[in-house]
Design an enzyme around this catalytic site. Sequence first.
Site, short mmCIF file in Angstrom:
data_model
loop_
_atom_site.label_atom_id
_atom_site.label_comp_id
_atom_site.label_asym_id
_atom_site.label_seq_id
_atom_site.Cartn_x
_atom_site.Cartn_y
_atom_site.Cartn_z
N ASP A 14 -11.98 -4.29 -11.25
CA ASP A 14 -13.62 -4.07 -11.17
C ASP A 14 -13.51 -2.99 -10.08
OD1 ASP A 14 -14.18 -6.07 -12.95
OD2 ASP A 14 -14.63 -7.59 -11.46
N LYS A 41 -18.24 -1.87 -13.13
CA LYS A 41 -19.64 -2.12 -13.78
C LYS A 41 -20.53 -1.70 -12.62
CE LYS A 41 -18.74 -6.21 -16.60
NZ LYS A 41 -17.22 -6.51 -16.24
N MET A 44 -26.37 -10.05 -6.07
CA MET A 44 -26.94 -8.75 -6.75
C MET A 44 -28.53 -8.92 -6.87
SD MET A 44 -24.21 -9.51 -10.14
CE MET A 44 -24.20 -11.58 -9.90
N GLY A 67 -19.70 -6.39 2.86
CA GLY A 67 -19.20 -7.57 3.36
C GLY A 67 -17.65 -7.34 3.90
#
Length: 263
Positions: free
Chosen positions: A39, A61, A173, A202
Site C-alpha cells: 500500500d 490507494k 478515514m 501517527g
Amino acid sequence: MAETAPATVYLVGAGPGDPELLTLRAARLIGAAEVIVHDGLVSAEILALAPADAELVSVAKQRSRHSVPQDGINALIVKLALAGRSVVRLKGGDPFIFGRGGEEMEACRAAGVPVEIVPGISAAIGSAAQAQLPLTHRDAASAVSFVAGQCKGLTDQDWSGLAGAGRTLIIYMGVATAADIADKLIADGVSPGIPVAVLENGTRADMRTLRTLLADLGDMVARENVKSPALIVVGDVAAYALAQDVLLPYRDLIPSESGKRVE
C-alpha cells in the site's frame, strides 16, 4: 511436466509507519520476500528492509483514486501465487482493521492459494500510544469502537451508543468528512463539548496531535489543514493526550457528558 504448486500469500501488517513497530515475523518476511505488493501508506524505511532483488509492486490507494482497484489487487496476488511466487501483501496498520485483508483472504481461499495473516499494530493503537492517549481508562472509558468515516451515506450509518460517557470512538478515514461526522454525532445526542483528538501521521517523525471539542472538529480540521492519514478520537480519553490544544473560546461553557474538563 508437473504443475507448479501455489505459493503462500502472506497478508502482513506493516504497522502505522515506524519500522521499529513491525513484528519480528513481519520483518523476517519482508527481509526474505520475493514479491512485495504494498500500500501507499507503507513507509520507505519499511520497504528498504526488502532484499535488493525483490520485486516491489505499489497498489497505493488515495481518496477517490485507486491506482489498482481492489478486485485487481485480489487477482494480482492470486496470479503471482499460482505462478509459484511467494507474495508478501504489505499493508499499513493491521490487515483486518480497515485493511481489506478479509477480501484478499477470501480471494486466495477461493483460488486454492495458501494464505497466512500476520497481524500488525493498528493505526489507532500506534498513534494513540505515541500521543500518550489511553484508549481505555478506568476513569474515562471501558469500551472502544472503530468506524470508517468516509462511508457514503454517512447519515445513514448507525453509530448510536458508540460515543459518549465511558466510551471511546475511533474514526478512520474521517478527515474529509470531519464536519459531517461532528454534526451526526451531535444530532445523535453526543455532547458538543466532549473532548476530541486528531492524530495525524501517527508514529512518524512529523506526527501531529491536536485536541479540541466535538463542536469545533470540522472547523479545526480545516483551520489546521489536517491531512490524511489521520484518526479522530472522540471521548473523554482524548483529554489525556499530549497535544496542541485548538479549543473553542467557550470551552468552559460546554462540559463533556461525564463532566470531565479538557486540561
